[in-house]
Design a protein around this motif. Structure first.
Motif, short mmCIF file in Angstrom:
data_model
loop_
_atom_site.label_atom_id
_atom_site.label_comp_id
_atom_site.label_asym_id
_atom_site.label_seq_id
_atom_site.Cartn_x
_atom_site.Cartn_y
_atom_site.Cartn_z
N VAL A 31 0.87 -1.17 -0.11
CA VAL A 31 0.31 -0.08 0.00
C VAL A 31 0.66 1.27 0.00
CG1 VAL A 31 -1.87 -1.28 1.11
CG2 VAL A 31 -0.23 0.26 2.40
N ILE A 32 0.21 2.26 -0.57
CA ILE A 32 1.04 3.73 -0.30
C ILE A 32 0.31 4.47 0.52
CG2 ILE A 32 1.89 3.30 -2.64
CD1 ILE A 32 -0.11 5.54 -3.63
N VAL A 33 0.88 5.51 0.89
CA VAL A 33 0.40 6.38 1.96
C VAL A 33 0.73 7.80 1.57
CG1 VAL A 33 0.55 5.15 3.92
CG2 VAL A 33 2.68 6.34 3.50
N GLY A 34 0.84 8.24 0.34
CA GLY A 34 1.24 9.44 -0.16
C GLY A 34 0.93 9.40 -1.64
N ALA A 35 0.98 10.68 -2.35
CA ALA A 35 0.78 10.57 -3.71
C ALA A 35 2.14 10.17 -4.33
CB ALA A 35 0.47 12.03 -4.40
N PRO A 36 2.00 9.43 -5.78
CA PRO A 36 3.39 9.24 -6.23
C PRO A 36 4.09 10.40 -6.82
CG PRO A 36 1.60 7.87 -7.08
CD PRO A 36 0.93 8.99 -6.11
N MET A 37 5.39 10.37 -6.76
CA MET A 37 6.32 11.01 -7.07
C MET A 37 7.20 10.86 -8.28
SD MET A 37 7.95 12.94 -3.56
CE MET A 37 7.82 11.28 -2.81
N VAL A 38 6.60 11.46 -9.57
CA VAL A 38 7.52 10.69 -10.74
C VAL A 38 8.68 11.90 -11.21
CG1 VAL A 38 7.30 10.45 -13.38
CG2 VAL A 38 5.18 9.79 -11.51
N ARG A 39 9.86 11.21 -11.50
CA ARG A 39 10.96 11.98 -11.55
C ARG A 39 11.73 11.21 -13.04
NH1 ARG A 39 8.40 14.72 -8.60
NH2 ARG A 39 9.20 15.35 -6.54
N THR A 40 12.31 12.18 -13.93
CA THR A 40 12.93 11.56 -15.17
C THR A 40 14.21 11.70 -14.80
OG1 THR A 40 11.12 12.33 -16.46
CG2 THR A 40 13.24 11.85 -17.51
N ILE A 41 14.82 10.55 -15.02
CA ILE A 41 16.33 10.59 -14.43
C ILE A 41 17.01 9.65 -15.70
CG2 ILE A 41 18.11 9.62 -12.62
CD1 ILE A 41 15.86 9.77 -10.77
N ASP A 42 17.97 10.49 -16.17
CA ASP A 42 18.91 9.71 -17.15
C ASP A 42 17.76 9.40 -18.51
OD1 ASP A 42 21.11 10.17 -16.02
OD2 ASP A 42 21.16 8.11 -14.97
N GLY A 43 16.81 10.32 -18.71
CA GLY A 43 15.66 9.86 -19.75
C GLY A 43 14.78 8.67 -19.39
N GLU A 44 14.91 8.21 -18.09
CA GLU A 44 13.92 6.94 -17.51
C GLU A 44 13.00 7.52 -16.75
OE1 GLU A 44 13.76 4.09 -18.83
OE2 GLU A 44 15.59 3.80 -19.76
N PRO A 45 11.72 7.14 -16.75
CA PRO A 45 10.64 7.62 -15.57
C PRO A 45 10.90 6.80 -14.34
CG PRO A 45 9.61 6.35 -17.36
CD PRO A 45 11.05 6.33 -17.84
N ILE A 46 11.24 7.42 -13.30
CA ILE A 46 11.18 6.62 -11.91
C ILE A 46 10.15 7.22 -11.09
CG2 ILE A 46 12.78 6.38 -10.12
CD1 ILE A 46 14.04 5.20 -12.68
N VAL A 47 9.77 6.21 -10.22
CA VAL A 47 8.43 6.70 -9.49
C VAL A 47 8.95 6.50 -8.11
CG1 VAL A 47 6.04 6.12 -8.88
CG2 VAL A 47 6.91 5.89 -11.14
N PHE A 48 8.81 7.38 -7.05
CA PHE A 48 8.86 7.25 -5.77
C PHE A 48 7.73 7.30 -5.06
CE2 PHE A 48 12.61 9.26 -7.84
CZ PHE A 48 13.65 8.64 -7.04
#
Length: 643
Positions: free
Chosen positions: A139-156
């Motif tokens: 489960v998650i407890v906050g909104a997803p944070m999407v970042r683009t790193i070296d051209g790849e989408p990474i989700v925190f």
């Protein structure tokens, strides 16, 4: 900047295959009561695609389509409660859903849990995130944070990791390309409740909250080490983290001063901060740099957007002007902010989504929020003000049945939930549905409502069931004095706190209403508070203090709660009552309406009780939401006929 919208707009694109419901003299309640046909629209980072969440009477769909072109894919989501969608690059969408579950091994009753999945629209592959993580929940407890790193989408994602049988808010990093997950900065603080990740993918800040002490602190990663940069006593809950500041690096927190007035503070280090104007609420960030651009706030009845940059402000003002006075809200925009999805709320036509292209200076309709609602089925709404018995000015909204002379009308009072919420101008599906049956509808922003200053909120402290209640009936008396409504033909209907107000209208402020409808309303306040403590594993934390402040009680066992608990005052009822409650409600538990029904039956009072199977506190399912509306309208038509 634009020509008039009527000239610039392209032909309306029908996004759903659901048939438009025919309207007779009395509109079909389904056009108001089902879920919105378009729940949300999100534009992809490069501005070439739209992700649209659609519904019909049975299920939800997710459609991906080209801007100005054909649908690329469409998948059935079913009755899953899809709470949000977020683009992660051009091929992925992060879907957040929720469900009500009682998890074996965890203390307390069932809760509403949120889960995230990665949907690759090209492969149509759906991958649940945070699954199979050791000693963790999915489960998650906050909104997803999407970042683009070296051209790849990474989700925190903020998830729950167990240490010594205690769940800790923990940050996870998910690479969508290879579906690998790893835990970050575990062990920073056991009471962490919020995180912020910078554009490079590094944790930048952490909010920590001690619920027992009511103490909040902000920690930032400075020169590779975590430092506490601020602390405050916040008995009503954590400040959390709002996002990045104007430079995209400082950390932004929405705070309150010692008088309760809200303000924004930018932190750049220990003892290094700047305070910003306090009139920004809905904050707006640059999708590319993550920097704070401005915010939106409701000033009185006007939705106002304020941008720090003069050029951005000028552009937004031109967007609003193009829609000829309709209420315009920012929904989503491309990474370069050149293509903007807005919701346009027309007083004559209701709400719809539109796409504004700042390159071509053109706008095009995407579709109506409520398909089938036409100009003939939208009743006029006016902002009103009146004085409460003690002289306090109360504002609100009055919806008048379309085509009827506003004299001697039957009235439905529809108080909002919260209680520290507020009603806003614009299309409201519930009040519009009731008005379509020939009723005037009053939505008062009683004392304690937000958006009118801290003094107005404070005026509600200790007034639960008292002046917060008579603020409603004072509005009835004002409308009767003007001759707009017939004071002998008034009912009260509400949900959540509004449901409590409906029950209090039948027990504590008698002689005003002919009937009352409570949807998921608290009825036994002592039991309500004790259940809240149980949910929080035996701790009377911030939410408990929040409720007690409005109730004016010292604790869950305060005997004064009896006098303002409708279930304890059931013998006083002399009007019909309808109770409606979702079986899966985790905010105001189903047993609250059950307690009220039992008390009324024991007292020999008339009551109807409708159970919404599989429904939560927010009426998230189309069939049960429509059932609530249908049962409500049938009840008020029986006991307070509109003719």
């Amino acid at each position: 900047m634009f020509k008039s919208f009527g000239v610039a707009v392209a032909a309306c694109i029908a996004l759903t295959s659901s048939p438009v419901l025919a309207a007779d003299k009395k509109s079909d309640l389904a056009i108001y009561g089902q879920l919105p046909n378009i729940e949300t629209v999100r534009i992809s980072p490069d501005g070439s695609k739209l992700a649209v969440v659609l519904t019909n009477s049975e299920q939800r769909y997710l459609m991906i389509r080209e801007v100005g072109g054909e649908a690329l894919t469409r998948v059935a989501v079913g009755q899953t409660k899809l709470r949000s969608i977020t683009w992660a690059g051009e091929d992925h969408l992060i879907l957040v859903v929720s469900q009500t579950e009682e998890v074996r091994g965890l203390m307390g009753p069932a809760r509403e849990y949120y889960m995230a999945s990665d949907f690759n629209w090209k492969t149509k592959k759906l991958v649940p995130l945070l699954r199979n993580q050791e000693d963790s929940m999915n489960v998650i407890v906050g909104a997803p944070m999407v970042r683009t790193i070296d051209g790849e989408p990474i989700v925190f994602l903020e998830g729950i990791h167990f240490v010594d049988n205690r769940g800790v808010n923990t940050l996870y990093r998910v690479n969508l390309r290879n579906n690998t997950t790893r835990m970050l900065d575990y062990g920073a603080r056991a009471d962490a409740d919020d995180w912020l990740v910078d554009a490079t993918g590094e944790p930048a800040a952490q909010s920590v909250y001690d619920g027992k002490r009511g103490r909040w602190s902000l920690r930032m990663k400075l020169n590779g080490a975590w430092r506490t940069v601020d602390e405050a006593d916040t008995p009503m809950g954590s400040y959390g983290i709002a996002g990045f500041g104007r430079d995209g690096k400082s950390v932004l927190v929405s705070r309150a001063d010692d008088k309760g007035n809200d303000f924004l503070r930018e932190y750049s280090g220990v003892d290094q901060h700047t305070d910003l104007p306090s009139d920004l609420s809905g904050l707006i960030y640059d999708p590319a740099t993550l920097a704070l651009l401005g915010g939106a706030t409701l000033k009185g009845d006007e939705l106002t957007y304020t941008f720090f940059d003069a050029g951005s402000q000028k552009t937004w003002n031109a967007v609003v002007k193009a829609f000829q006075g309709d209420r315009v809200s920012l929904v989503s925009w491309s990474k370069d902010r050149k293509r903007v999805v807005v919701q346009v709320d027309s007083a004559e036509m209701g709400p719809a989504y539109a796409l504004v292209d700042l390159n071509t200076k053109q706008a095009s309709w995407l579709g109506e929020v409520y398909q089938g609602v036409t100009a003939d089925q939208v009743s006029p709404v006016r902002a009103i003000k009146y004085k409460a018995a003690d002289g306090l000015e109360i504002s609100g909204y009055l919806t008048l049945p379309k085509g009827r002379d506003p004299k001697n009308l039957p009235l439905i009072v529809l108080p909002h939930g919260g209680p520290e919420g507020r009603d806003e101008p614009g299309f409201d599906w519930w009040s519009q549905a009731v008005a379509s049956r020939g009723y005037a509808v009053l939505q008062p922003n009683f004392r304690g409502s937000e958006g009118f200053g801290w003094d107005f909120v404070k005026a509600g402290f200790g007034e639960w069931g008292k002046k917060m209640q008579t603020d409603l009936s004072d509005g009835v008396r004002d409308l009767a004095k003007q001759g707009i409504i017939d004071p002998k033909r008034v009912c009260v209907v509400g949900a959540s706190y509004g449901g409590y107000a409906a029950l209090a209208g039948a027990t504590l402020d008698r002689g005003v209403y002919r009937c009352a409808v409570s949807v998921a309303g608290p009825a036994d306040l002592r039991k309500f508070l004790l259940t809240n403590i149980r949910v929080n594993n035996g701790e009377a934390g911030a939410s408990q203090r929040y409720w007690l402040r409005f109730m004016g009680a010292d604790g869950a066992k305060d005997p004064d709660l009896t006098a303002i608990s409708p279930a304890q005052q059931a013998a006083k009822v002399d009007i019909p009552i309808l109770l409606i409650h979702g079986k899966d409600d985790t905010v105001v538990r189903y047993d609250q309406s059950q307690a009220m029904a039992d008390a009324l039956k024991k007292a020999g009072k008339p009551v109807q009780f409708v159970t919404l199977d599989g429904e939560d506190h927010w009426l998230s399912r189309s069939a049960t939401r429509l059932k609530m509306l249908t049962e409500t309208v049938a009840f008020i038509e029986k006991h307070n006929p509109p003719e």
